[in-house]
Scaffold this motif. Structure first.
Motif, PDB file in Angstrom:
ATOM      1  N   UNK A 386      69.946 -10.075  11.674  1.00  0.00           N
ATOM      2  CA  UNK A 386      69.598 -11.312  10.967  1.00  0.00           C
ATOM      3  C   UNK A 386      69.586 -11.052   9.467  1.00  0.00           C
ATOM      4  N   UNK A 387      69.145  -9.845   9.103  1.00  0.00           N
ATOM      5  CA  UNK A 387      69.182  -9.446   7.695  1.00  0.00           C
ATOM      6  C   UNK A 387      70.609  -9.435   7.168  1.00  0.00           C
ATOM      7  N   UNK A 388      71.493  -8.851   7.956  1.00  0.00           N
ATOM      8  CA  UNK A 388      72.898  -8.764   7.529  1.00  0.00           C
ATOM      9  C   UNK A 388      73.428 -10.164   7.276  1.00  0.00           C
ATOM     10  N   UNK A 389      73.173 -11.063   8.213  1.00  0.00           N
ATOM     11  CA  UNK A 389      73.692 -12.422   8.069  1.00  0.00           C
ATOM     12  C   UNK A 389      72.963 -13.167   6.963  1.00  0.00           C
ATOM     13  N   UNK A 390      71.642 -12.992   6.926  1.00  0.00           N
ATOM     14  CA  UNK A 390      70.850 -13.744   5.953  1.00  0.00           C
ATOM     15  C   UNK A 390      71.156 -13.324   4.532  1.00  0.00           C
ATOM     16  N   UNK A 391      71.265 -12.013   4.308  1.00  0.00           N
ATOM     17  CA  UNK A 391      71.510 -11.561   2.938  1.00  0.00           C
ATOM     18  C   UNK A 391      72.882 -11.983   2.468  1.00  0.00           C
ATOM     19  N   UNK A 392      73.808 -12.128   3.392  1.00  0.00           N
ATOM     20  CA  UNK A 392      75.151 -12.536   2.979  1.00  0.00           C
ATOM     21  C   UNK A 392      75.268 -14.050   2.879  1.00  0.00           C
ATOM     22  N   UNK A 393      74.192 -14.749   3.166  1.00  0.00           N
ATOM     23  CA  UNK A 393      74.229 -16.196   3.038  1.00  0.00           C
ATOM     24  C   UNK A 393      74.863 -16.895   4.220  1.00  0.00           C
ATOM     25  N   UNK A 397      75.511 -18.852  10.940  1.00  0.00           N
ATOM     26  CA  UNK A 397      75.815 -17.769  11.862  1.00  0.00           C
ATOM     27  C   UNK A 397      74.523 -17.098  12.316  1.00  0.00           C
ATOM     28  N   UNK A 398      73.564 -16.978  11.383  1.00  0.00           N
ATOM     29  CA  UNK A 398      72.294 -16.351  11.748  1.00  0.00           C
ATOM     30  C   UNK A 398      71.590 -17.183  12.816  1.00  0.00           C
ATOM     31  N   UNK A 399      71.617 -18.471  12.634  1.00  0.00           N
ATOM     32  CA  UNK A 399      70.973 -19.353  13.604  1.00  0.00           C
ATOM     33  C   UNK A 399      71.668 -19.206  14.963  1.00  0.00           C
ATOM     34  N   UNK A 400      72.982 -19.154  14.898  1.00  0.00           N
ATOM     35  CA  UNK A 400      73.762 -18.990  16.120  1.00  0.00           C
ATOM     36  C   UNK A 400      73.421 -17.681  16.814  1.00  0.00           C
ATOM     37  N   UNK A 401      73.289 -16.642  16.013  1.00  0.00           N
ATOM     38  CA  UNK A 401      72.962 -15.330  16.555  1.00  0.00           C
ATOM     39  C   UNK A 401      71.621 -15.375  17.276  1.00  0.00           C
ATOM     40  N   UNK A 402      70.663 -16.066  16.685  1.00  0.00           N
ATOM     41  CA  UNK A 402      69.336 -16.137  17.297  1.00  0.00           C
ATOM     42  C   UNK A 402      69.402 -16.892  18.618  1.00  0.00           C
ATOM     43  N   UNK A 403      70.214 -17.929  18.635  1.00  0.00           N
ATOM     44  CA  UNK A 403      70.357 -18.686  19.885  1.00  0.00           C
ATOM     45  C   UNK A 403      70.841 -17.807  21.029  1.00  0.00           C
ATOM     46  N   UNK A 404      71.618 -16.786  20.685  1.00  0.00           N
ATOM     47  CA  UNK A 404      72.242 -15.983  21.729  1.00  0.00           C
ATOM     48  C   UNK A 404      71.456 -14.742  22.061  1.00  0.00           C
ATOM     49  N   UNK A 405      70.274 -14.600  21.510  1.00  0.00           N
ATOM     50  CA  UNK A 405      69.487 -13.407  21.801  1.00  0.00           C
ATOM     51  C   UNK A 405      69.220 -13.334  23.302  1.00  0.00           C
ATOM     52  N   UNK A 406      69.231 -12.139  23.847  1.00  0.00           N
ATOM     53  CA  UNK A 406      69.000 -12.024  25.290  1.00  0.00           C
ATOM     54  C   UNK A 406      67.529 -12.202  25.665  1.00  0.00           C
TER      55      UNK A 406
END
Lengths: 575, 655
Positions: A386-393, A397-406
């Motif tokens: 999330x840091x990687x996505x968040x810091x890059x703005x 995508x970050x939100x999408x990533x969270x949706x897919x957390x196992x």
């Protein structure tokens, strides 16, 4: 420079008239850089100090008696007590007498000490670990006995006359003798790594109170976070143990302490710990906290032995210092060396990706983690992504990533998303993440102003083609913007037009305003005082400036005060 | 140990310092692994760049000095700030501006951002982005563009979020070519790569047009996205497919579907094979278009079945449901549509799970209206609050338009009365135009006029077309005075009347014998915009004047104008020569400047935007400040001592 003619702009930074107004005072034009103090010249004694102390013998001195040892005066004071003892010389034999006095010179022990350090790091390290093993049971390192030597080490720092007197008389009086006994014992104890020999014997309280030794000193200084002083103590001959050094390094957590860390490194290199991985790791950690990644890299490259943590620390150090690219390069080397990577490595790599804004690689490493290295992603790794996505703005995508957390997202995850949404100004996402965070962890509730409703939610509206407002709305009126056109009639030199315009740029009031602007907070009025008449071009320029910068500019020339505000001047252009 | 050392000797042989190895030497021309390719892509972007001025405010990192033979081009792209610069004062400023945004005082937020540029605490790009995003959210596009231009001129380096916002803003304004230009500059100049969101925004905007050329461009953008190493995004495909459906090109739409189905779930991406449901909405539309009803309904069944299996990692959200719902109701599957809508409402569990949003309600309202079931439409519309959805102006307008179209004025006014409350959408120009139109249609002239006045008073800016329409109706209803009032108001609002307006007003006034007013208008026209007074108009006015026997009035007017022109010319000449000998009046300049003071109605309806006008940074001021701060002190002396001469002696006394 008496002939020096010119305007003086008086331009001072004292808040004379109102607390919200800054007044700049500029004595002469030579001082335009008012206020920027010359950077304090750093003390250069850093390098000389250890050299002078190193004296004839090698670092064994440090181990030997736990003190900087080679102090002028120190040896003499020992003489009366221990007649066998001779001033230290670069000779190994010098050390046998005290051991003899202790009565137990075990041969293997001597070998340990006798072995030159450079021959091999291994036995040396072993020796150390022995030492520490023996120390640990006593709870505190150097439990008091070395403390008694404090006055000899640094008489100038702590002149304790009565203490000196204690040691002073040639025939040791009975009470002092009892004091001295434990010293010898403990010393030998440490040397041999044999704690069972005699009891560690905590020092008599009276003496400990009157003679705090450098190590204790160090600890208090560290506790008070006086790092500079602590390092000075270090070089004035203290011989701290590993935990003390580590806590000293931990205290170096600001960029101001980069120099101190360097000095500590010097110290460590001359100390027996120089090959110790732990202390080297701590040094790297301290360097990365202080922003000295280059020093850290130097240290890293020279380290005789590195463990996985060293690599991890280097990578995360690079990441913390916005040098993620270097961190990723290091990681590539790590993989080529075939090191066994662990979860921490990947956490560090992800933070390096975050700092290099390398989203794509972040995903690749994240996915290779489990597949190639068998490391199951933990919460920290998901947060790292999330840091990687968040810091890059990349907020969507970050939100999408969270949706897919196992797993069900934890409060930490929503909090980190909320913070990134806040940073990037994504109001809707912030509100949503906050709601989710509060629903999971009601303690995080903060009373915030509710977000204003968006005017038109084009993204979710599903009314394609029904937005006809643009057919009925008039375009906004284009206001002519105020613009500055140089008025060169005020330049009386016989130079070409361009040079005249150039000359106008350097009129002192403009320079003063420019300096005032970049050195004060927004919207603070500026007061400029000038002993000459303001020129007409400057008058116009300042009018426009006052509008653009949104401040009141008060310029006094030798005729009157001009209050420039919002594009107008109080003199009503009675120039 | 020995192993690691040998490697380091190879790579970091330089004795004292760690110098990063030149990138090329580490890499080969073809990439062995995907991460190498990714790294190279990123680095290629970043190679031509300058470092940000202060890395996290720490001691300057002694980065490798750029080698002297490397041409340092001042125009190379700078790297945008990293998140770590947001600390201390700059963080305080950021928080302050975020509070202003939450208070919806965007004018002040934008102004404070501008003013902070000229202070010891420059706003970070994040602060600028926050203000820009808020402006976009309130659809204040003009302010958005102005602020964006300002921060770019002031040297704040944009990041990917800025680009996305900018492209989004231009697409919302339907300026597709400008948006694509900005995308191009992102690709060519920016030191970072576009993100998936960039493509989502672009493809969505282009596909919404329904224009073949634009949709083709969108498809080529999609391919570009893949070639840039970004994962195939089902959302992008969804937009592409629905765009193709709009073009009645169901074949290609289905091709796209099989393409995305194959490529989803590549390792190393966010997307997983389950994400295929994201395209089901547009896929169903494509099936319906192709007459493949069975396949479409299979999609629905699969979606619902997937919902029932709890362990699915991809939770279907409102966007997917809306798209499917739309496909159903637009293809006469009302029964299934309503069932789905009920189901969506039932599983809606904010904040955990959002399955309905404004869009779902809009679809239902639209559907009921098109079936003529207005009471149900209004009921659904009013039940929106229960699910914490709030209609925006567009939704209101949609319902009002439909109600008015069905002649249900009373209901429409009820809905209108609900607008504009606290935290509710406010009516815009289109809302009023709808009411004005239907009032005129029912011959309720006074009501129409009062709607018009309400619109103007609330700070909205109807365009010339609206004015013309209202003037026309007023003249038809023989309300010449009101028409003339409107004409004058139009001039006050700095709207330029077009031929239709002139035509209308002249005819109206002449017919009612108000020739003096006509002559007044002509006088003003001649002064401001002579070309607008066309031959036809002239003939018409002369004819009208002749009837009254006042032809010579017009000729006199023209003669007057000629004389004035000559006079002006003389004055200008005189002024010019005077200026050469004496110091010209700064008054002239100031009056010019003062004239630019804002008496202009704001673009936005909100009262806040009235307060302060946007100020543009003038380039020369910028150079002035830059030049001044870096200039040598000695130069000041030489330049200014010339003016002051002997006066300079008083230096010390003044302090």
């Amino acid at each position: 420079m008496a002939t020096h003619a010119g305007i003086s702009i008086v331009f001072s930074a004292c808040k004379a008239r109102s607390p919200t107004t800054s007044l700049f005072l500029l004595r002469s034009r030579r001082n335009l850089i008012v206020g920027s103090n010359l950077t304090t010249v750093k003390c250069l004694s850093t390098y000389t100090a250890p050299n002078s102390q190193q004296q004839p013998h090698d670092s064994r001195v440090y181990q030997r008696d736990g003190v900087g040892g080679a102090h002028p005066g120190g040896p003499n004071q020992w003489n009366p007590q221990n007649p066998n003892w001779r001033p230290p010389m670069p000779d190994n034999r010098n050390w046998s007498p005290p051991q003899d006095a202790g009565g137990r010179p075990p041969p293997h022990n001597q070998n340990q000490w006798g072995a030159p350090q450079d021959l091999s790091g291994r036995p040396f390290v072993d020796n150390q670990s022995q030492r520490y093993a023996s120390q640990d049971p006593s709870g505190r390192p150097f439990p008091g006995n070395p403390n008694q030597r404090a006055p000899f080490q640094d008489p100038s720092r702590r002149p304790l006359p009565d203490n000196r007197n204690q040691w002073g008389p040639p025939p040791p009086p009975p009470p002092q003798d009892t004091n001295r006994r434990p010293i010898a014992n403990t010393q030998n104890q440490w040397n041999q790594g044999n704690p069972s020999g005699s009891s560690p014997a905590p020092p008599p309280p009276s003496i400990a109170a009157t003679a705090p030794a450098p190590t204790a000193d160090l600890l208090t200084l560290i506790r008070e976070r006086k790092v500079k002083e602590a390092v000075d103590v270090l070089f004035s001959g203290a011989s701290p143990d590993l935990p003390t050094l580590v806590s000293l390094l931990n205290a170096c957590d600001k960029s101001d302490f980069a120099e101190e860390v360097r000095r500590i490194q010097d110290f460590v290199f001359r100390s027996p710990f120089r090959a110790d991985v732990q202390i080297n790791n701590e040094l790297i950690k301290a360097y990365s906290r202080c922003g000295g990644m280059q020093n850290a890299r130097q240290l890293f490259d020279r380290m005789p032995d590195r463990n996985l943590e060293t690599w991890n620390l280097m990578i995360s150090g690079y990441a913390a210092n916005a040098l993620g690219d270097d961190g990723l390069q290091l990681f590539e080397q790590m993989r080529k060396l075939g090191l066994q990577l662990n979860g921490d490595t990947f956490a560090a790599v992800l933070s390096a990706c975050a700092s290099a804004e390398a989203v794509e690689e972040g995903f690749i490493y994240f996915h290779s983690m489990e597949k190639e290295c068998g490391v199951t992603p933990q919460l920290e790794h998901y947060l790292g992504m999330i840091d990687v996505l968040g810091k890059s703005g990349h907020m969507t995508e970050a939100e999408e990533f969270i949706q897919k957390l196992p797993f069900e997202p934890t409060p930490e995850i929503w909090e980190s998303l909320m913070n990134f949404a806040r940073i990037h100004g994504d109001l809707d996402l912030e509100v949503r993440a906050e709601e989710l965070l509060v629903s999971l962890d009601p303690s995080k509730t903060v009373s915030k102003i509710p977000a204003p409703p968006p005017k038109i939610q084009l993204w979710i509206n599903m009314l394609d083609g029904k937005n006809k407002v643009s057919e009925y709305r008039a375009p906004p009126v284009k206001k002519k913007e105020p613009g500055y056109v140089p008025d060169t009639r005020y330049v009386l030199h016989d130079i070409d037009q361009e040079a005249k315009e150039q000359a106008l740029l350097y009129h002192s009031e403009r320079l003063a305003i420019a300096y005032g602007l970049i050195s004060t907070p927004a919207r603070m009025p500026l007061r400029i005082i000038k002993n000459l008449r303001i020129c007409g071009d400057c008058h116009n320029a300042i009018k426009i400036m006052s509008r653009i910068v949104g401040r009141e500019l008060i310029v006094r020339d030798n005729k009157r005060f001009h209050h420039f505000k919002d594009g107008k001047c109080s003199c009503n252009d009675y120039w | 140990m020995a192993l690691s050392r040998s490697i380091f000797n190879l790579r970091f042989l330089k004795p004292s310092h760690h110098t990063p190895v030149p990138l090329q030497s580490l890499r080969f021309l073809s990439f062995a692994t995907t991460e190498e390719a990714a790294a190279e892509r990123r680095r290629r972007k970043r190679r031509q760049r300058l470092d940000p001025p202060n890395l996290i405010g720490r001691q300057p990192q002694t980065r490798p000095k750029p080698s002297p033979n490397k041409v340092s081009n001042p125009n190379t792209a700078k790297l945008p700030d990293t998140v770590s610069v947001l600390q201390g004062n700059r963080l305080n400023l950021h928080n302050r501006i975020l509070t202003l945004i939450r208070e919806n005082d965007l004018t002040e937020a934008a102004l404070l951002t501008r003013h902070s540029i000229y202070s010891n605490c420059r706003p970070t790009i994040f602060t600028c982005n926050a203000v820009l995003a808020a402006l976009l959210r309130q659809s204040r596009y003009a302010d958005f563009a102005a602020l964006h231009r300002f921060i770019i001129q002031a040297g704040v380096v944009p990041n990917i979020v800025t680009y996305n916002l900018l492209i989004n803003a231009y697409l919302d304004c339907r300026k597709y070519d400008i948006a694509l230009d900005h995308y191009k500059s992102l690709i060519n100049d920016a030191p970072f790569n576009p993100s998936t969101s960039t493509y989502r925004i672009l493809v969505r905007g282009l596909c919404a047009t329904g224009d073949r050329e634009r949709i083709d461009r969108a498809i080529s953008l999609k391919d570009e996205m893949l070639s840039k190493g970004l994962a195939p995004d089902p959302v992008v495909y969804d937009h592409v497919i629905s765009g193709l459906v709009k073009l009645d090109d169901a074949e290609r739409a289905l091709e796209m579907f099989s393409e995305v189905k194959e490529s989803l779930g590549t390792p190393g991406t966010i997307f997983i094979p389950e994400d295929i449901v994201r395209v089901y909405g547009s896929l169903m539309k494509a099936y319906f278009k192709n007459g493949m009803e069975k396949e479409a309904m299979d999609c629905l069944g699969e979606l619902l079945a997937r919902e029932n299996t709890q362990n699915s990692r991809c939770k279907t959200d409102a966007i997917v449901y809306n798209s499917v719902l739309e496909a159903l109701v637009k293809n006469e599957k009302l029964e299934q549509g309503m069932q789905l809508f009920d189901r969506m409402k039932n599983i809606h569990d904010p904040p955990r799970r959002l399955t309905v949003n404004l869009g779902s309600f809009n679809i239902m309202v639209d559907m009921y209206c098109s079936k003529g079931r207005f009471p149900e439409a209004m009921e659904v519309f009013r039940k929106m609050d229960e699910k914490k959805c709030f209609p925006d102006t567009l939704s209101y307008n949609n319902l009002i338009e439909q109600l008015l179209g069905a002649g249900m004025m009373g209901e429409a006014e009820e809905i209108y009365a609900e607008m504009g409350g606290e935290n509710k959408a406010k009516p815009d120009e289109f809302t009023y135009v709808l009411f004005i139109d239907s009032c005129f249609g029912q011959n309720r002239i006074d009501d129409a006029y009062s709607y018009f006045m309400k619109m103007v008073e609330s700070g909205l800016r109807p365009n010339v077309g609206v004015y013309n329409k209202v003037m026309n109706e007023l003249l038809k209803a023989v309300q010449v005075d009101r028409a003339k009032e409107l004409y004058n108001q139009m001039l006050e609002k700095e709207l330029k009347p077009d031929c239709t307006s002139y035509d209308l007003i002249f005819k109206g006034l002449c017919e009612h014998g108000k020739l003096d007013d006509v002559l007044d208008i002509i006088r003003r026209m001649l002064k401001e915009d002579e070309s607008a007074f066309s031959e036809e108009l002239r003939e018409y006015v002369t004819e009208a004047l002749r009837k009254e026997g006042r032809e010579e009035d017009l000729t006199r007017l023209f003669e007057e104008r000629e004389k004035e022109k000559e006079k002006e010319k003389e004055e200008a000449l005189a002024k010019d020569s005077r200026a050469r000998i004496s110091i010209p009046s700064i008054e002239a300049l100031t009056s010019k400047f003062n004239k630019k003071e804002p008496d202009v109605a704001p673009v936005e309806g909100s009262s806040t935007s009235q307060s302060k006008p946007a100020i543009e940074l003038s380039g020369s001021i910028e150079t002035l400040v830059n030049g001044a701060s870096s200039s040598e002190v000695v130069e000041v002396e030489s330049a200014s001592s010339a003016i002051s001469g002997q006066e300079g002696q008083g230096v010390e006394s003044s302090s």
